[in-house]
Write an enzyme that holds these catalytic residues in place. Structure first.
Site, PDB file in Angstrom:
ATOM      1  N   CYS A   1      39.378   7.794  88.971  1.00 13.83           N
ATOM      2  CA  CYS A   1      39.314   8.565  90.222  1.00 13.83           C
ATOM      3  C   CYS A   1      40.701   9.122  90.556  1.00 13.83           C
ATOM      4  O   CYS A   1      40.825  10.257  91.020  1.00 13.83           O
ATOM      5  CB  CYS A   1      38.792   7.701  91.377  1.00 13.83           C
ATOM      6  SG  CYS A   1      36.988   7.484  91.388  1.00 13.83           S
TER       7      CYS A   1
ATOM      8  N   HIS B   1      32.723   6.726  81.446  1.00 14.64           N
ATOM      9  CA  HIS B   1      33.418   7.769  80.690  1.00 14.64           C
ATOM     10  C   HIS B   1      32.859   7.835  79.286  1.00 14.64           C
ATOM     11  O   HIS B   1      32.352   6.837  78.755  1.00 14.64           O
ATOM     12  CB  HIS B   1      34.928   7.511  80.657  1.00 14.64           C
ATOM     13  CG  HIS B   1      35.298   6.133  80.217  1.00 14.64           C
ATOM     14  ND1 HIS B   1      35.236   5.051  81.070  1.00 14.64           N
ATOM     15  CD2 HIS B   1      35.706   5.638  79.027  1.00 14.64           C
ATOM     16  CE1 HIS B   1      35.604   3.961  80.427  1.00 14.64           C
ATOM     17  NE2 HIS B   1      35.880   4.285  79.170  1.00 14.64           N
TER      18      HIS B   1
ATOM     19  N   HIS C   1      33.844   8.975  75.347  1.00 16.77           N
ATOM     20  CA  HIS C   1      34.895   9.329  74.397  1.00 16.77           C
ATOM     21  C   HIS C   1      34.330  10.415  73.480  1.00 16.77           C
ATOM     22  O   HIS C   1      33.308  10.198  72.828  1.00 16.77           O
ATOM     23  CB  HIS C   1      35.272   8.127  73.530  1.00 16.77           C
ATOM     24  CG  HIS C   1      35.784   6.936  74.294  1.00 16.77           C
ATOM     25  ND1 HIS C   1      37.119   6.589  74.305  1.00 16.77           N
ATOM     26  CD2 HIS C   1      35.156   6.009  75.056  1.00 16.77           C
ATOM     27  CE1 HIS C   1      37.280   5.488  75.041  1.00 16.77           C
ATOM     28  NE2 HIS C   1      36.099   5.115  75.507  1.00 16.77           N
TER      29      HIS C   1
END
Ligand code: 5GP
Ligand code: ZN
Length: 114
Positions: free
Chosen positions: A7, A100, A102
């Site tokens: 964030c 997330h 990759h």
């Protein structure tokens, strides 16, 4: 979320090398690349992990894959291929608590993952 590393990166409070950005997602180079190309793609809302994907926020996940397709083309790895990885929780090897993906490419990857 206040104490979340990604964030803070999205807000620009922690510097990162931006690769792509739109209304929904932010993508930046991994600080410890595991391949010639190693981009982290995150949603611009705080979702902790794959466990927290719901009907309300899953459109952000779709946007991440749209971005990945664009980024792969920009990096010129679309023809040879690449790998998109999401680590979830302790056994998955997740170390940052903001979901997330990759995007890795530029070399051949083994399978199964270690
Ligand atoms: P995970 O292990 O949670 O799937 O992946 C976290 C990734 O974030 C790791 O590949 C790690 O190198 C990367 N990372 C951790 N801290 C930073 C940072 O401050 N900046 C950038 N660019 N990447 C980071
Ligand atoms: Zn976050």
């Amino acid at each position: 979320m206040e104490d979340c590393l990604f964030c803070k990166i999205i807000k620009g409070d922690i510097p990162s090398t931006k690769v792509y950005e739109d209304e929904y997602v932010y993508a930046f180079n991994d600080i410890e690349p595991q391949a010639p190309h190693h981009v982290i793609i995150v949603p611009k809302i705080h979702i902790k992990s794959a466990n927290e994907i719901t009907a309300e926020n899953s459109s952000y996940i779709a946007k991440i894959f749209e971005a990945a397709s664009k980024i792969a083309k920009e990096l010129g790895i679309d023809e040879n291929g690449y790998r998109i990885v999401n680590n979830c929780g302790k056994d998955g090897g997740q170390t940052v608590g903001h979901i997330h993906f990759h995007l890795t490419g530029g070399r051949q990857f083994g399978w199964p993952a270690g």
